[in-house]
Design a protein around this motif. Structure first.
Motif, PDB file in Angstrom:
ATOM      1  N   LEU A   1      27.617  -7.032 -47.196  1.00  0.00           N
ATOM      2  CA  LEU A   1      27.452  -8.236 -48.038  1.00  0.00           C
ATOM      3  C   LEU A   1      26.665  -9.271 -47.256  1.00  0.00           C
ATOM      4  CD1 LEU A   1      31.020  -8.311 -49.521  1.00  0.00           C
ATOM      5  CD2 LEU A   1      28.927  -7.529 -50.596  1.00  0.00           C
ATOM      6  N   HIS A   2      25.448  -9.063 -47.035  1.00  0.00           N
ATOM      7  CA  HIS A   2      24.675  -7.975 -47.581  1.00  0.00           C
ATOM      8  C   HIS A   2      24.119  -7.030 -46.512  1.00  0.00           C
ATOM      9  CE1 HIS A   2      20.477  -9.676 -46.775  1.00  0.00           C
ATOM     10  NE2 HIS A   2      21.303 -10.571 -46.284  1.00  0.00           N
ATOM     11  N   TRP A   3      24.449  -7.258 -45.260  1.00  0.00           N
ATOM     12  CA  TRP A   3      24.053  -6.341 -44.189  1.00  0.00           C
ATOM     13  C   TRP A   3      25.303  -5.711 -43.588  1.00  0.00           C
ATOM     14  CZ3 TRP A   3      19.869  -8.179 -40.100  1.00  0.00           C
ATOM     15  CH2 TRP A   3      18.595  -8.178 -40.695  1.00  0.00           C
TER      16      TRP A   3
ATOM     17  N   THR B   1       8.710 -18.488 -50.632  1.00  0.00           N
ATOM     18  CA  THR B   1       9.091 -17.070 -50.663  1.00  0.00           C
ATOM     19  C   THR B   1       9.988 -16.782 -49.469  1.00  0.00           C
ATOM     20  OG1 THR B   1       7.199 -16.294 -49.380  1.00  0.00           O
ATOM     21  CG2 THR B   1       6.953 -16.302 -51.789  1.00  0.00           C
ATOM     22  N   PHE B   2      10.829 -15.789 -49.637  1.00  0.00           N
ATOM     23  CA  PHE B   2      11.824 -15.445 -48.620  1.00  0.00           C
ATOM     24  C   PHE B   2      11.804 -13.932 -48.465  1.00  0.00           C
ATOM     25  CE2 PHE B   2      16.245 -14.638 -47.334  1.00  0.00           C
ATOM     26  CZ  PHE B   2      16.378 -15.548 -46.301  1.00  0.00           C
ATOM     27  N   HIS B   3      12.306 -13.418 -47.348  1.00  0.00           N
ATOM     28  CA  HIS B   3      12.182 -11.981 -47.071  1.00  0.00           C
ATOM     29  C   HIS B   3      10.695 -11.595 -47.186  1.00  0.00           C
ATOM     30  CE1 HIS B   3      16.641 -10.841 -48.074  1.00  0.00           C
ATOM     31  NE2 HIS B   3      16.486 -11.197 -46.822  1.00  0.00           N
TER      32      HIS B   3
ATOM     33  N   ASN C   1      28.674 -17.515 -44.908  1.00  0.00           N
ATOM     34  CA  ASN C   1      27.312 -17.027 -44.660  1.00  0.00           C
ATOM     35  C   ASN C   1      26.590 -16.800 -45.988  1.00  0.00           C
ATOM     36  OD1 ASN C   1      25.215 -14.723 -43.647  1.00  0.00           O
ATOM     37  ND2 ASN C   1      25.581 -16.308 -42.144  1.00  0.00           N
ATOM     38  N   ASP C   2      25.892 -15.662 -46.164  1.00  0.00           N
ATOM     39  CA  ASP C   2      25.056 -15.499 -47.362  1.00  0.00           C
ATOM     40  C   ASP C   2      25.867 -15.495 -48.666  1.00  0.00           C
ATOM     41  OD1 ASP C   2      22.551 -15.384 -46.135  1.00  0.00           O
ATOM     42  OD2 ASP C   2      22.674 -13.235 -45.809  1.00  0.00           O
ATOM     43  N   ALA C   3      27.077 -14.942 -48.608  1.00  0.00           N
ATOM     44  CA  ALA C   3      27.891 -14.856 -49.827  1.00  0.00           C
ATOM     45  C   ALA C   3      28.117 -16.252 -50.407  1.00  0.00           C
ATOM     46  CB  ALA C   3      29.229 -14.203 -49.519  1.00  0.00           C
TER      47      ALA C   3
ATOM     48  N   SER D   1      25.707 -20.309 -46.060  1.00  0.00           N
ATOM     49  CA  SER D   1      24.598 -20.450 -45.107  1.00  0.00           C
ATOM     50  C   SER D   1      23.281 -20.825 -45.794  1.00  0.00           C
ATOM     51  CB  SER D   1      24.410 -19.159 -44.310  1.00  0.00           C
ATOM     52  OG  SER D   1      24.109 -18.096 -45.183  1.00  0.00           O
ATOM     53  N   HIS D   2      23.274 -20.841 -47.143  1.00  0.00           N
ATOM     54  CA  HIS D   2      22.083 -21.295 -47.881  1.00  0.00           C
ATOM     55  C   HIS D   2      22.538 -22.189 -49.037  1.00  0.00           C
ATOM     56  CE1 HIS D   2      19.342 -18.448 -45.981  1.00  0.00           C
ATOM     57  NE2 HIS D   2      20.122 -17.451 -46.310  1.00  0.00           N
ATOM     58  N   GLY D   3      21.803 -23.283 -49.220  1.00  0.00           N
ATOM     59  CA  GLY D   3      22.040 -24.105 -50.403  1.00  0.00           C
ATOM     60  C   GLY D   3      23.254 -24.998 -50.260  1.00  0.00           C
TER      61      GLY D   3
ATOM     62  N   LYS E   1      20.550 -16.086 -59.552  1.00  0.00           N
ATOM     63  CA  LYS E   1      19.349 -15.377 -59.087  1.00  0.00           C
ATOM     64  C   LYS E   1      19.606 -14.732 -57.717  1.00  0.00           C
ATOM     65  CE  LYS E   1      14.497 -16.333 -57.860  1.00  0.00           C
ATOM     66  NZ  LYS E   1      13.420 -17.325 -57.960  1.00  0.00           N
ATOM     67  N   TYR E   2      20.263 -15.463 -56.850  1.00  0.00           N
ATOM     68  CA  TYR E   2      20.594 -14.949 -55.517  1.00  0.00           C
ATOM     69  C   TYR E   2      21.482 -13.724 -55.656  1.00  0.00           C
ATOM     70  CZ  TYR E   2      21.669 -15.285 -50.525  1.00  0.00           C
ATOM     71  OH  TYR E   2      21.781 -15.040 -49.179  1.00  0.00           O
ATOM     72  N   TYR E   3      22.479 -13.828 -56.521  1.00  0.00           N
ATOM     73  CA  TYR E   3      23.392 -12.699 -56.713  1.00  0.00           C
ATOM     74  C   TYR E   3      22.635 -11.488 -57.270  1.00  0.00           C
ATOM     75  CZ  TYR E   3      27.365  -9.854 -57.555  1.00  0.00           C
ATOM     76  OH  TYR E   3      28.249  -8.802 -57.487  1.00  0.00           O
TER      77      TYR E   3
ATOM     78  N   ASN F   1      27.683 -15.181 -37.858  1.00  0.00           N
ATOM     79  CA  ASN F   1      28.266 -14.423 -38.974  1.00  0.00           C
ATOM     80  C   ASN F   1      27.368 -13.278 -39.435  1.00  0.00           C
ATOM     81  OD1 ASN F   1      30.816 -15.617 -39.464  1.00  0.00           O
ATOM     82  ND2 ASN F   1      29.826 -17.404 -40.411  1.00  0.00           N
ATOM     83  N   HIS F   2      26.084 -13.323 -39.068  1.00  0.00           N
ATOM     84  CA  HIS F   2      25.124 -12.349 -39.614  1.00  0.00           C
ATOM     85  C   HIS F   2      23.859 -12.458 -38.765  1.00  0.00           C
ATOM     86  CE1 HIS F   2      22.482 -10.418 -42.456  1.00  0.00           C
ATOM     87  NE2 HIS F   2      22.167 -11.464 -43.173  1.00  0.00           N
ATOM     88  N   GLY F   3      23.303 -11.301 -38.400  1.00  0.00           N
ATOM     89  CA  GLY F   3      22.197 -11.320 -37.450  1.00  0.00           C
ATOM     90  C   GLY F   3      20.824 -11.554 -38.039  1.00  0.00           C
ATOM     91  N   GLU F   4      20.696 -11.642 -39.366  1.00  0.00           N
ATOM     92  CA  GLU F   4      19.354 -11.781 -39.945  1.00  0.00           C
ATOM     93  C   GLU F   4      18.698 -13.060 -39.414  1.00  0.00           C
ATOM     94  OE1 GLU F   4      19.180 -11.132 -44.201  1.00  0.00           O
ATOM     95  OE2 GLU F   4      17.029 -10.723 -44.091  1.00  0.00           O
ATOM     96  N   LYS F   5      17.360 -12.997 -39.303  1.00  0.00           N
ATOM     97  CA  LYS F   5      16.618 -14.037 -38.569  1.00  0.00           C
ATOM     98  C   LYS F   5      16.774 -15.447 -39.127  1.00  0.00           C
ATOM     99  CE  LYS F   5      12.851 -12.501 -35.718  1.00  0.00           C
ATOM    100  NZ  LYS F   5      13.069 -11.085 -35.489  1.00  0.00           N
ATOM    101  N   ASP F   6      17.084 -15.548 -40.427  1.00  0.00           N
ATOM    102  CA  ASP F   6      17.214 -16.896 -40.994  1.00  0.00           C
ATOM    103  C   ASP F   6      18.455 -17.617 -40.466  1.00  0.00           C
ATOM    104  OD1 ASP F   6      18.367 -14.805 -42.497  1.00  0.00           O
ATOM    105  OD2 ASP F   6      18.681 -16.105 -44.218  1.00  0.00           O
ATOM    106  N   HIS F   7      19.377 -16.854 -39.843  1.00  0.00           N
ATOM    107  CA  HIS F   7      20.578 -17.493 -39.275  1.00  0.00           C
ATOM    108  C   HIS F   7      20.670 -17.349 -37.762  1.00  0.00           C
ATOM    109  CE1 HIS F   7      21.558 -17.795 -43.407  1.00  0.00           C
ATOM    110  NE2 HIS F   7      21.559 -16.497 -43.556  1.00  0.00           N
ATOM    111  N   SER F   8      19.976 -16.364 -37.231  1.00  0.00           N
ATOM    112  CA  SER F   8      20.053 -16.138 -35.776  1.00  0.00           C
ATOM    113  C   SER F   8      18.754 -16.559 -35.082  1.00  0.00           C
ATOM    114  CB  SER F   8      20.306 -14.651 -35.499  1.00  0.00           C
ATOM    115  OG  SER F   8      19.186 -13.875 -35.899  1.00  0.00           O
TER     116      SER F   8
HETATM  117 FE1  FEO Z   1      20.936 -12.195 -44.952  1.00  0.00          FE
HETATM  118 FE2  FEO Z   1      20.486 -15.467 -45.246  1.00  0.00          FE
HETATM  119  O1  FEO Z   1      20.305 -13.830 -44.448  1.00  0.00           O
END
Ligand code: FEO
Length: 398
Positions: free
Chosen positions: A145-147, A21-23, A164-166, A225-227, A192-194, A78-85
């Protein structure tokens, strides 16, 4: 463990095979995920993004075995969310003065989360950073996209877009590249991600894609940044996004219900039978929402032209699995989709009306007509349920 991406660019991220699970518990990740970080070694050494907090020490130790940390000239976030920062704190303890390039909003998100006054360098769309050997990093803000803090970074010379996430997917893939991945799983996780993360921002995404295409950048690799990393025909995922952001539909009707004693389930099955009898080309899928994965189900809604939603009446309302899911659909801001309501009841029969109101609130084009059954269906009513399904199909054609 590093992996070569192209020339002097290596992947130095973490594949998270265990993630389910994520988020928090919001997003199911049946295929795991990865946190992709990249190390560029031109005349300047640059780190692009880091990994999620639980892997911070492992990440920084691996990075240190790859390059003396003090030789890192720049860090791009590129994005401050914890999965990348998430590994920044661990990293910055060792190289505290290293400049961090990010958007103004990322300064806010990073300071808000880590409470550190690092050496931030704010960039905006079109700003560049010379990294030597005739190459530059070009920054492109990807606000929402998305923050609000999101951006992408383009590397000239090697023509790599660090997006990044896109264009990403929650997919732990040992081979890292799209041409080596399982194509079915890749397609499933990308859509699914989209559907679950980017669909609410369709309008913004459409504008941004047009803006990026107008830049006429030559893109050889999209390093997400994923996959997986898109190196074989990377524009294929851009074309998919261009289709997905335009209120995407396939020839599908999805029937979603919950049931107590199978009365509402039986209506769902009969509606499906009616649709299939009328048009075998239309894909009809049925899901008991209490037994389905919410994110997978939302992806089915994303692909649908219409949904039919049913619940028995319980305490003048609907079963809570359904109301929770309809609340989630509202968050996803689907457009241009029809909705109809149905359900069985013993006494008062409010459930279809409750569903209609929730569907309208979630932005669906809701039919005024509902299908209600008092207690269980007789043979005649089964026929009517089939006709109700056919009527939905006909409404889609009108
Ligand atoms: Fe919006 Fe992969 O973090």
């Amino acid at each position: 463990m590093k992996k070569l991406i192209k020339n002097n660019v290596d992947w130095v991220g973490k594949i998270d095979w265990e993630l389910r699970t994520f988020h928090g518990e919001e997003f199911s990740t049946h295929s795991g995920s990865s946190y992709n970080s990249y190390l560029i070694r031109e005349e300047k050494t640059v780190l692009v993004d880091t990994v999620w907090l639980p892997y911070a020490k492992e990440f920084v130790d691996n990075l240190a075995s790859e390059v003396p940390l003090e030789e890192i000239d720049y860090i791009v976030i590129n994005h401050g969310e914890k999965d990348h920062s998430g590994a920044l704190t661990e990293l910055m303890q060792r190289i505290p003065d290293t400049p961090i390039y990010c958007t103004a909003n990322a300064v806010k998100s990073l300071k808000g989360q880590y409470h550190q006054d690092w050496n931030f360098n704010v960039v905006k769309t079109g700003d560049t950073l010379d990294i030597g050997n005739g190459k530059e990093l070009v920054f492109v803000e990807m606000k929402m996209l998305h923050w609000p803090d999101s951006m992408a970074t383009y590397m000239t010379g090697d023509n790599i877009l660090f997006s990044n996430d896109a264009f990403g997917q929650h997919y732990a893939c040992e081979h890292l590249f799209n041409d080596l991945a399982d194509p079915c799983r890749l397609e499933r996780e990308a859509i699914k991600y989209y559907a679950n993360i980017l669909n609410p921002f369709n309008k913004i995404l459409k504008k941004k894609l047009d803006e990026i295409l107008a830049l006429n950048l030559e893109i050889d690799i999209i390093a997400t940044s994923h996959g997986v990393i898109w190196r074989d025909n990377p524009m294929q995922i851009v074309e998919k996004y261009a289709a997905w952001c335009r209120d995407y539909q396939e020839n599908q009707i999805t029937i979603i219900y919950d049931t107590m004693w199978n009365g509402t389930k039986r209506i769902a099955e009969k509606m499906a039978e009616g649709i299939q009898a009328e048009d075998s080309e239309t894909v009809v899928k049925l899901f008991n929402v209490s037994k389905a994965d919410d994110n997978d189900l939302a992806t089915e809604v994303f692909k649908s032209r219409a949904i039919a939603v049913g619940s028995p009446t319980v305490s003048n309302s609907v079963l809570r699995s359904l109301s929770g899911f309809l609340h989630y659909l509202k968050e996803l801001k689907f457009k241009n989709k029809k909705g109809v309501a149905f359900g069985c009841y013993g006494w008062s029969g409010e459930s279809p009306g409750v569903i209609q109101a929730m569907l309208k609130d979630a932005g669906f084009d809701v039919s005024e007509e509902v299908f209600k059954v008092n207690w269980n269906m007789t043979g005649d009513l089964e026929q009517e349920a089939m006709e109700f399904g056919k009527k939905l199909l006909k409404d889609l054609e009108d």
